[in-house]
Design an enzyme around this catalytic site. Structure first.
Site, short mmCIF file in Angstrom:
data_model
loop_
_atom_site.label_atom_id
_atom_site.label_comp_id
_atom_site.label_asym_id
_atom_site.label_seq_id
_atom_site.Cartn_x
_atom_site.Cartn_y
_atom_site.Cartn_z
N GLY A 138 0.57 -1.21 -0.03
CA GLY A 138 -0.13 0.12 -0.04
C GLY A 138 1.04 1.30 0.01
O GLY A 138 2.06 1.26 -0.47
N LEU A 155 -4.39 -5.45 -4.09
CA LEU A 155 -3.32 -4.43 -4.25
C LEU A 155 -1.87 -5.13 -3.84
O LEU A 155 -1.85 -5.74 -2.69
CB LEU A 155 -3.73 -3.29 -3.46
CG LEU A 155 -2.56 -2.22 -3.36
CD1 LEU A 155 -2.47 -1.44 -4.83
CD2 LEU A 155 -2.90 -1.16 -2.22
N ASP A 156 -0.91 -4.93 -4.47
CA ASP A 156 0.56 -5.37 -4.46
C ASP A 156 0.82 -6.84 -3.71
O ASP A 156 1.65 -7.20 -2.82
CB ASP A 156 0.84 -4.41 -2.92
CG ASP A 156 1.12 -3.09 -3.29
OD1 ASP A 156 1.43 -2.80 -4.64
OD2 ASP A 156 1.06 -2.14 -2.61
N ALA A 157 -0.30 -7.55 -4.28
CA ALA A 157 -0.44 -9.00 -3.97
C ALA A 157 -0.09 -10.02 -5.30
O ALA A 157 -0.16 -11.21 -5.21
CB ALA A 157 -1.63 -9.59 -3.23
#
Lengths: 284, 284, 284, 284
Positions: free
Chosen positions: B201, B227-229
């Site tokens: 994040g 998100l960001d995964a």
């Protein structure tokens, strides 16, 4: 069920990969790992395979003969076969420094090093108590200028009696003679306490201090007749600063030596190293 | 002479490697690179091959059809073929930070990045002068809460008109919508300024500072809806200390971001990345 | 309010630190940073201080004189004072390689490099367009065996006319003459593409390939008359393998060169480097 | 001759450094090392000094009292004094994993760790033979849900009887209770096998595998009541790939754990760590 690691080297030619994989398939082998490398400058081909043979009557000797007589002959290959369930025998040479020995024996005891250690040999008696702690036979063979040739014969006799497969020099402060090197070509692993080719020879930490480098290193390599010039197996480095005195470099370097050395030994025992033109090919 | 990179994925089965290498041999291809990986937990097989076809009448389309109809069907394979002489088209998305953009364009200009960059798109006008410096078309598509859906349609239109193959988010400070992600699955590469999964994040450098970590990182990954995964392609780290304030972390992180991002892009363009179970297989 | 960075060097003696800190306190300075190092082998003392002077009538010249006349004389110190609000002037020397230049100018433009760049000078015209892109004057001064002496005089003239404080050799493929080195002692920063002292001189990547090292490096150092033997400011390394050909090493090394070079320049501009006995002391 | 390490913490104020260095000078101390850090966000001042007192009648107690009554009171300082010739007593807590224990004891035996180890304590009997090998008392204190409170009292009794200065948890698989943490605040050092704050708690290697990270880590920190959230002393990382299965990560991580742990212990014993706001200041 037999699992075999196969290392192959020959001149690069069309159709090699298909021929090899085909041959193994026809012999009821299932390839579970394949990796290959071509040195384009010299048109040299290298391959590492792991294959499982599920037929109960699989004979390593027959397979070896068949392979050599068919593909080996056709492509002019050099082939090495290793059953993965037999641990190689590793002799440990030491002098007075104990950190690499402690590290090796800790890993050995933990089951991390897949070898048998039939004995430790040293030109000094200092580390005998450590060998005793770990219940490993220790032979003290002093080496002086005069006794060197005799000492080496003794070493060689020990190595042969115990069927030693390879030797590790855990900070053994003697130059190994051509006699041993010839018998154990690319089977003697040294740990040198510098980032080769920087600072070969004696006292590399002193030289690193003098030059004011910002990074020190350690190098594990196969021993050849030229000092510290053999094929490099593994290297690593650590950051230092102007505040590090020679003693600090030595201390910091010890961790490097231990790790680089054990990584090189692991690669060797897993048959992941091939040597060509005084360089190593390291399979993943 | 045609050089083709082939990526293959299927369930692991006996004889795959022999079948594939044989097929290529029979089609007069010479395999110059082969690497394979088996995920034993899921019995999943992955292979990357580079093969040279010297016959002048070689047709990629025919080969593709033949392969799919024979082996592809037999082993239920998914196959991707890439001629190595065609540069993929890469769109660059940016916001206001310029360091990743400068780095990419420097590499592009030097011939290090084997792509074509048809355009740069941004939600801000700030970086237009840089695009101009490097003579690359720049499209300013502002994104507000209200205009987001419309903006994305414009982006998609641009991408399709220019036949863009993949997208890189060079510190693009907007969340990419499912619309684009679906169209470009595992073809959108982001650079996140932390060592994921730590600090996902916004404001990861602030969080790293708060936690007092001794090492910061950067992560390049394919964008997925969470998100960001998404699947991680590349990561790297840099050592920091208590003396580094947030601004110092940001500055130090910039070098990390640039390098990790460019490495990930290079791996993608060389077809060395396969995605499986939200993880990447990276061929060497 | 004035912020001054002070570098002090003298023989190690009792009471130095107390004397210095006292002096600054009495001159209404508040020390916001202090670091010191003693080279015990040579009894040499080094200190770096940052001090804020809040009195509006503070005069750097007076402070300098007072310091030198009292403590400087007493302890036989060499003292350097730098006001932190004046950016040093940095000349950039290049030949044909553009990656270090692109990197420097990107950082310059981003405000990351706290310098002024009055001009770029080159023995080739190739990189003039890059200078133009970034609106920096570019001087093409060809260097041949015959014209070398004349060229250096031209360079020196340029440097002096622009009041250049220090020079960076961004892959400048010429040996710098004693004339320039004498004028800019420990003020010429070079980037060498190897892990010195390994592989000095020309073509280090070729030598690294030949030797089969597993790690390559880059070194930034001050230029002295002996080639690639000056005080090392910064080094870093990258892991390589047998699969890397010379071209791959060159490509991989470029990232190293850029980062090591920019770190060294940053340390120099922040006055964090002192030179002693051909080695550097790097303050944190 | 006495050498003393002094750690000082107080609110940042003008003239502190001059006052301290002056005080030591007046007490016939020669400062051989000084380093300081100011946390500008909280206006907090930290200093580490090493000072040699050559007067034969030097009394640590008197110096301590004088310092506290004068400067300590004036600047509201917290001060810690450590004579450098007294080795701190370190208790080692283990469970069943032996690699960190072997590593610590190897370093202890080699004289690398400047501590005394009065005993090893474990909730299992497995590692008793290792303690015996190194001739160190071993106490087996089983811990079950029911016996936990009683076990901790036993542990505390042992620690106090032996005058233990600090505790290291060498892969001790139990959560340490507030009772011990309160008694040994910032004096219990843990090694956690992940790159915190990523993957806290149990089975971090499993989580790292699941997430598909390209780098794993280890973190050594002071134990606080919140699990794996105490002040970080040291971290390091190792590169991994998709080919590493969970067992490979565990094996690779062991080397990281050993090194990060021993570095943290070394920093602690050299009094180079101060804790503030749940973060560490690490002096060089």
């Amino acid at each position: 069920m037999s699992t075999i690691t196969i290392l192959i080297h020959c001149k690069d030619q069309q159709g090699i990969i298909a021929s090899i994989t085909n041959f193994i398939h026809q012999n009821h082998g299932n390839i579970v790992y394949i990796d290959q490398y071509v040195d384009r400058t010299h048109d040299a081909f290298f391959m590492r395979l792991e294959s499982v043979f599920e037929n109960t009557d699989f004979s390593l000797e027959d397979f070896n003969n068949d392979f050599n007589n068919s593909l080996g002959a056709k492509f002019n290959m050099s082939v090495q076969l290793y059953p993965t369930d037999i641990k190689p025998k590793m002799a440990v040479f030491v002098s007075k420094y104990d950190h690499c020995l402690y590290d090796l024996l800790g890993r050995y005891q933990s089951g991390e090093l897949l070898v048998e250690i039939p004995f430790i040999v040293s030109n000094h008696a200092d580390l005998a108590p450590i060998a005793e702690k770990f219940s490993i036979p220790f032979f003290h063979i002093p080496v002086t200028k005069e006794s060197k040739a005799k000492a080496e014969k003794e070493q060689l006799k020990l190595l042969q009696e115990h069927g030693v497969d390879f030797i590790v020099l855990a900070r053994y402060m003697q130059i190994v003679s051509p006699l041993l090197i010839k018998e154990y070509t690319h089977k003697i692993i040294n740990i040198h306490h510098s980032f080769l080719p920087a600072f070969p020879g004696a006292k590399p930490y002193h030289s690193a201090y003098e030059r004011g480098v910002k990074i020190i290193g350690a190098t594990s390599h196969y021993v050849t007749e030229e000092l510290d010039a053999g094929p490099i197996i593994e290297q690593d480095i650590a950051r230092v600063s102007h505040t590090h005195r020679i003693d600090d470099l030595i201390l910091k370097g010890r961790d490097l030596e231990k790790i680089v050395f054990s990584r090189a030994i692991k690669l060797h025992t897993e048959r992941k190293v091939m040597v060509y033109n005084n360089k190593t090919i390291i399979f993943s």
